[in-house]
Write an enzyme that holds these catalytic residues in place. Structure first.
Site, PDB file in Angstrom:
ATOM      1  CE  LYS A 188     -96.490  43.569  50.997  1.00 20.78           C
ATOM      2  NZ  LYS A 188     -95.926  44.192  49.769  1.00 20.78           N
ATOM      3  CE1 TYR A 200     -97.037  44.202  56.937  1.00 20.39           C
ATOM      4  CE2 TYR A 200     -96.855  42.115  55.990  1.00 20.39           C
ATOM      5  CZ  TYR A 200     -96.487  43.588  55.935  1.00 20.39           C
ATOM      6  OH  TYR A 200     -96.317  43.938  54.663  1.00 20.39           O
TER       7      TYR A 200
END
Length: 255
Positions: free
Chosen positions: A161, A154
């Protein structure tokens, strides 16, 4: 009566009917909401096509968070159509290919800043659109993937995020005196177009259901939709700055 009867809700991020945002829009409409969808760039035509599968169907307006004139134009259009807004769903995210995958060190600033602008700062951009129209308070809900840990593959999207989560808390602090709530739904992995762009996404698919106490189905976003619609409703009047996990309980257990 539906949870969102009479509510005017702006929904971003609908691309296909596999989008989490589509599931939320569909449930919101079933619960009585009046919807407007947004799309951006080459995805705008996809949003328009998918919107036809919703009751109405709802109108689709252009909203590119990287275009400086778009927030004011969208705000003016919503003011003309509705006068006021009750809620908004943030389902906007993007990271260049270099920001994802095996090598965290591969991405340069030019790529990282794109991920941060579109995936994090855009929550503030959306608030600029809707907050001035929330005359009687309102609810802004964002879709998240819990960034309190470092996930495989990720990489910089995880960093984005984390910034997204912090932005939500600061917006909650800033907008609370106007009765505007800002909350996030941290969903488990769902097989969407965006998810398929993440190298190694199958790692999440393979491990999540086995570890989550309640189990997990990567093809079913209905639980996420229910949480988002509840937060957009009046049923959480004193909840803001919160991240609600809808992940089968994965976040709460060890290996």
């Amino acid at each position: 009566m539906g949870l969102l009867d009479g509510k005017r809700i702006l929904v971003t991020g609908v691309l296909t009917d596999a989008s989490i945002a589509f599931g939320i829009a569909s449930l919101a409409a079933a619960e009585g909401a009046d919807l407007v969808l947004t799309g951006a760039g080459r995805g705008l035509s996809l949003t328009e096509r998918t919107a036809r599968k919703l009751p109405g169907p709802p109108p689709v307006l252009a909203f590119d968070v990287t275009e400086p004139d778009h927030p004011a134009a969208l705000r003016d259009e919503l003011a003309s159509r509705w006068g006021s807004v009750d809620g908004a769903l943030h389902a906007i995210g993007f990271a260049p290919e270099a920001c994802l995958g095996d090598d965290f060190m591969a991405a340069g600033w030019d790529d990282v800043k794109v991920a941060l602008e579109i995936s994090s700062y855009s929550l503030k951009t959306l608030a600029e659109v809707v907050a001035p129209l929330m005359d009687n308070g309102g609810s802004i809900v964002g879709l998240d993937f819990d960034a309190t840990v470092a996930w495989p593959f990720y990489n910089w999207m995880g960093v984005a995020k984390a910034a997204f989560e912090s932005t939500a808390r600061y917006l909650a602090r800033s907008l609370g005196d106007r009765g505007i709530r800002v909350n996030l739904v941290a969903a488990g992995p769902v097989r969407t177009v965006a998810a398929r762009s993440i190298p190694g996404f199958e790692v999440f698919e393979d491990s999540w259901a086995g570890r989550a106490p309640l189990g997990w189905d990567v093809k079913d976003s209905s639980a996420v939709a229910k949480a988002a619609v509840a937060l957009l409703s009046d049923w959480f009047p004193m909840t803001t700055g919160e991240m609600i996990h809808v992940d089968g309980g994965f976040h709460a257990v060890g290996a």
